[in-house]
Design a protein around this motif. Structure first.
Motif, PDB file in Angstrom:
ATOM      1  N   HIS A 187      40.574  48.998  35.375  1.00 27.26           N
ATOM      2  CA  HIS A 187      39.321  49.065  36.133  1.00 27.26           C
ATOM      3  C   HIS A 187      38.541  50.330  35.808  1.00 27.26           C
ATOM      4  O   HIS A 187      38.238  51.132  36.709  1.00 27.26           O
ATOM      5  CB  HIS A 187      39.612  49.036  37.635  1.00 27.26           C
ATOM      6  CG  HIS A 187      39.676  47.653  38.205  1.00 27.26           C
ATOM      7  ND1 HIS A 187      40.780  46.860  38.118  1.00 27.26           N
ATOM      8  CD2 HIS A 187      38.747  46.906  38.865  1.00 27.26           C
ATOM      9  CE1 HIS A 187      40.538  45.699  38.702  1.00 27.26           C
ATOM     10  NE2 HIS A 187      39.315  45.696  39.170  1.00 27.26           N
ATOM     11  N   GLN A 233      42.167  32.976  38.765  1.00 29.69           N
ATOM     12  CA  GLN A 233      42.878  33.081  40.048  1.00 29.69           C
ATOM     13  C   GLN A 233      42.122  32.379  41.172  1.00 29.69           C
ATOM     14  O   GLN A 233      42.726  31.733  42.027  1.00 29.69           O
ATOM     15  CB  GLN A 233      43.075  34.565  40.387  1.00 29.69           C
ATOM     16  CG  GLN A 233      43.855  34.813  41.647  1.00 29.69           C
ATOM     17  CD  GLN A 233      44.449  36.213  41.670  1.00 29.69           C
ATOM     18  OE1 GLN A 233      45.105  36.626  40.726  1.00 29.69           O
ATOM     19  NE2 GLN A 233      44.230  36.940  42.735  1.00 29.69           N
ATOM     20  N   THR A 254      45.932  38.114  35.786  1.00 29.13           N
ATOM     21  CA  THR A 254      45.080  38.961  34.953  1.00 29.13           C
ATOM     22  C   THR A 254      44.736  38.194  33.677  1.00 29.13           C
ATOM     23  O   THR A 254      45.598  37.545  33.096  1.00 29.13           O
ATOM     24  CB  THR A 254      45.816  40.285  34.632  1.00 29.13           C
ATOM     25  OG1 THR A 254      45.972  41.024  35.838  1.00 29.13           O
ATOM     26  CG2 THR A 254      45.053  41.125  33.625  1.00 29.13           C
ATOM     27  N   ASN A 270      35.857  35.475  47.754  1.00 30.49           N
ATOM     28  CA  ASN A 270      35.786  36.582  46.792  1.00 30.49           C
ATOM     29  C   ASN A 270      34.793  37.598  47.364  1.00 30.49           C
ATOM     30  O   ASN A 270      33.580  37.392  47.296  1.00 30.49           O
ATOM     31  CB  ASN A 270      35.278  36.077  45.438  1.00 30.49           C
ATOM     32  CG  ASN A 270      36.296  35.201  44.729  1.00 30.49           C
ATOM     33  OD1 ASN A 270      37.495  35.270  44.985  1.00 30.49           O
ATOM     34  ND2 ASN A 270      35.812  34.370  43.821  1.00 30.49           N
ATOM     35  N   GLY A 297      45.333  40.101  44.995  1.00 31.77           N
ATOM     36  CA  GLY A 297      44.738  40.881  43.914  1.00 31.77           C
ATOM     37  C   GLY A 297      45.483  40.688  42.622  1.00 31.77           C
ATOM     38  O   GLY A 297      45.999  39.612  42.332  1.00 31.77           O
ATOM     39  N   THR A 298      45.528  41.742  41.819  1.00 31.22           N
ATOM     40  CA  THR A 298      46.308  41.743  40.584  1.00 31.22           C
ATOM     41  C   THR A 298      46.375  43.172  40.077  1.00 31.22           C
ATOM     42  O   THR A 298      45.790  44.072  40.666  1.00 31.22           O
ATOM     43  CB  THR A 298      45.692  40.805  39.520  1.00 31.22           C
ATOM     44  OG1 THR A 298      46.666  40.530  38.509  1.00 31.22           O
ATOM     45  CG2 THR A 298      44.463  41.420  38.861  1.00 31.22           C
ATOM     46  N   GLU A 321      32.166  48.087  42.689  1.00 31.86           N
ATOM     47  CA  GLU A 321      33.615  48.037  42.916  1.00 31.86           C
ATOM     48  C   GLU A 321      34.224  49.439  42.904  1.00 31.86           C
ATOM     49  O   GLU A 321      35.124  49.753  43.694  1.00 31.86           O
ATOM     50  CB  GLU A 321      34.292  47.151  41.858  1.00 31.86           C
ATOM     51  CG  GLU A 321      35.707  46.761  42.258  1.00 31.86           C
ATOM     52  CD  GLU A 321      36.407  45.884  41.243  1.00 31.86           C
ATOM     53  OE1 GLU A 321      37.467  45.348  41.581  1.00 31.86           O
ATOM     54  OE2 GLU A 321      35.914  45.740  40.104  1.00 31.86           O
ATOM     55  N   HIS A 359      32.336  44.244  37.117  1.00 30.80           N
ATOM     56  CA  HIS A 359      33.776  44.486  37.237  1.00 30.80           C
ATOM     57  C   HIS A 359      34.010  45.971  36.952  1.00 30.80           C
ATOM     58  O   HIS A 359      33.673  46.446  35.859  1.00 30.80           O
ATOM     59  CB  HIS A 359      34.552  43.630  36.221  1.00 30.80           C
ATOM     60  CG  HIS A 359      36.028  43.874  36.285  1.00 30.80           C
ATOM     61  ND1 HIS A 359      36.672  44.833  35.512  1.00 30.80           N
ATOM     62  CD2 HIS A 359      36.983  43.314  37.045  1.00 30.80           C
ATOM     63  CE1 HIS A 359      37.956  44.829  35.807  1.00 30.80           C
ATOM     64  NE2 HIS A 359      38.176  43.916  36.722  1.00 30.80           N
ATOM     65  N   THR A 414      48.915  46.985  32.574  1.00 24.55           N
ATOM     66  CA  THR A 414      48.443  45.756  33.222  1.00 24.55           C
ATOM     67  C   THR A 414      49.105  44.539  32.590  1.00 24.55           C
ATOM     68  O   THR A 414      49.424  44.545  31.402  1.00 24.55           O
ATOM     69  CB  THR A 414      46.903  45.614  33.124  1.00 24.55           C
ATOM     70  OG1 THR A 414      46.567  45.053  31.862  1.00 24.55           O
ATOM     71  CG2 THR A 414      46.204  46.944  33.276  1.00 24.55           C
ATOM     72  N   ASP A 456      42.142  45.896  42.507  1.00 23.38           N
ATOM     73  CA  ASP A 456      41.994  44.559  43.097  1.00 23.38           C
ATOM     74  C   ASP A 456      42.978  44.317  44.237  1.00 23.38           C
ATOM     75  O   ASP A 456      42.865  43.294  44.940  1.00 23.38           O
ATOM     76  CB  ASP A 456      42.167  43.479  42.024  1.00 23.38           C
ATOM     77  CG  ASP A 456      40.963  43.405  41.100  1.00 23.38           C
ATOM     78  OD1 ASP A 456      39.947  44.071  41.371  1.00 23.38           O
ATOM     79  OD2 ASP A 456      41.041  42.662  40.094  1.00 23.38           O
ATOM     80  N   HIS A 465      40.400  39.477  43.167  1.00 23.39           N
ATOM     81  CA  HIS A 465      40.400  39.291  41.706  1.00 23.39           C
ATOM     82  C   HIS A 465      39.880  37.908  41.343  1.00 23.39           C
ATOM     83  O   HIS A 465      40.306  36.916  41.922  1.00 23.39           O
ATOM     84  CB  HIS A 465      41.825  39.484  41.172  1.00 23.39           C
ATOM     85  CG  HIS A 465      41.960  39.192  39.719  1.00 23.39           C
ATOM     86  ND1 HIS A 465      41.350  39.970  38.755  1.00 23.39           N
ATOM     87  CD2 HIS A 465      42.609  38.206  39.057  1.00 23.39           C
ATOM     88  CE1 HIS A 465      41.627  39.462  37.556  1.00 23.39           C
ATOM     89  NE2 HIS A 465      42.388  38.403  37.721  1.00 23.39           N
ATOM     90  N   GLU A 477      45.277  45.303  36.932  1.00 18.98           N
ATOM     91  CA  GLU A 477      44.332  45.113  35.833  1.00 18.98           C
ATOM     92  C   GLU A 477      43.486  46.378  35.659  1.00 18.98           C
ATOM     93  O   GLU A 477      43.110  47.012  36.642  1.00 18.98           O
ATOM     94  CB  GLU A 477      43.421  43.928  36.181  1.00 18.98           C
ATOM     95  CG  GLU A 477      42.247  43.710  35.266  1.00 18.98           C
ATOM     96  CD  GLU A 477      41.488  42.430  35.628  1.00 18.98           C
ATOM     97  OE1 GLU A 477      41.910  41.360  35.171  1.00 18.98           O
ATOM     98  OE2 GLU A 477      40.489  42.502  36.366  1.00 18.98           O
TER      99      GLU A 477
END
Ligand SMILES: [Zn+2]
Length: 265
Positions: free
Chosen positions: A50, A132, A86, A155, A45-46, A179, A174, A95, A58, A128, A48
């Protein structure tokens, strides 16, 4: 005598006491991998922004998904890789990205380590997107060839976009309804509807029209007018279950085809 029986039953248990590589000890790991468990799920993930979900969404999503999939695909779950690449949301509070060379080198060593620990199948459950995905796909081929290990990158939100349409009746985004619902199903405390306003969302610009850094919204809708979060718990739980089911079926089908073709045996 009872102790011996207990020891014997533990040694020949069909299920490990845990499927988390973080929590198992080396003796039990050795009893199961690779003789009884040949697959590992690696959540990536990362950190970031949301929308009104957590910055680590993520990471939260692929880890919970991998844990839910693990018994269905007879896999271990590797510790989640919480930092990633990210991109245009790098300007939001709390982030930041890992540089591409550092990420590439770190993931490369993780995949190599999993291969050396005799997993035959490595499934990267990626949480993510952006740049990536391309790095992971490239490394899967490179490390797979070098160590003769089968590696899949998936993904989850993209592979399950049909599930999004089925459950919510519209496309997601996103940090969109899909999500956000996924996170809500895992832990409703990570989602804050009281902070939500539709003005937090922007539709993804069609390719070649406009770009902006930082991107002006952390909720990025795939289609204009679709995917605004609605915080329906029943739909959220149905979505998590359906995604787990579809992802598990993909992994089982892929492994059985790898086996049937005798690849890297
Ligand atoms: Zn996300």
């Amino acid at each position: 005598m009872i102790l011996l029986l207990l020891l014997a039953s533990a040694a020949f248990a069909q299920q490990p006491s845990t499927r988390d590589m973080n929590d198992i000890n080396w003796m039990e790991f050795r009893e199961f991998v690779p003789s009884r468990i040949k697959t590992v799920l690696l959540p990536t993930g990362t950190v970031e922004a949301h929308g009104v979900a957590n910055n680590g969404a993520d990471n939260t999503a692929p880890l919970a998904l991998a844990r839910s999939m693990a018994p269905r695909v007879n896999a271990m779950v590797a510790p989640v890789l919480n930092y990633g690449v990210t991109g245009s949301l790098d300007g939001y509070a709390g982030t930041f990205p890992i540089s591409e060379p550092a990420y590439r080198a770190f993931v490369s060593d993780i995949l190599t380590g999993l291969a050396r620990n005799k997993f035959q199948n490595i499934i990267i459950v990626n949480g993510h997107g952006g740049g990536q995905t391309a790095i992971l796909t490239d490394l899967a081929e490179k490390i797979g060839r070098e160590h003769r290990v089968r590696i899949m990158v998936v993904n989850w939100w993209a592979y399950c976009s049909d599930v999004t349409l089925k459950i919510f009746g519209e496309d997601g985004g996103h940090a969109g309804w899909n999500e956000t619902a996924f996170i809500q199903s895992i832990d409703r405390n990570l989602v804050h509807p009281e902070r939500y306003d539709a003005s937090l969302a922007t539709a993804r610009p069609p390719a070649g029209t406009w770009t902006a850094f930082p991107f002006p919204s952390s909720i990025i809708l795939y289609q204009p007018g679709q995917g605004y979060p609605k915080f329906d718990q029943a739909k959220a739980d149905a979505y998590f279950a359906a995604v787990t089911q579809k992802m598990s079926a993909l992994v089982n089908e892929t492994i059985s085809k790898w086996n049937a073709a005798h690849l890297f045996e």
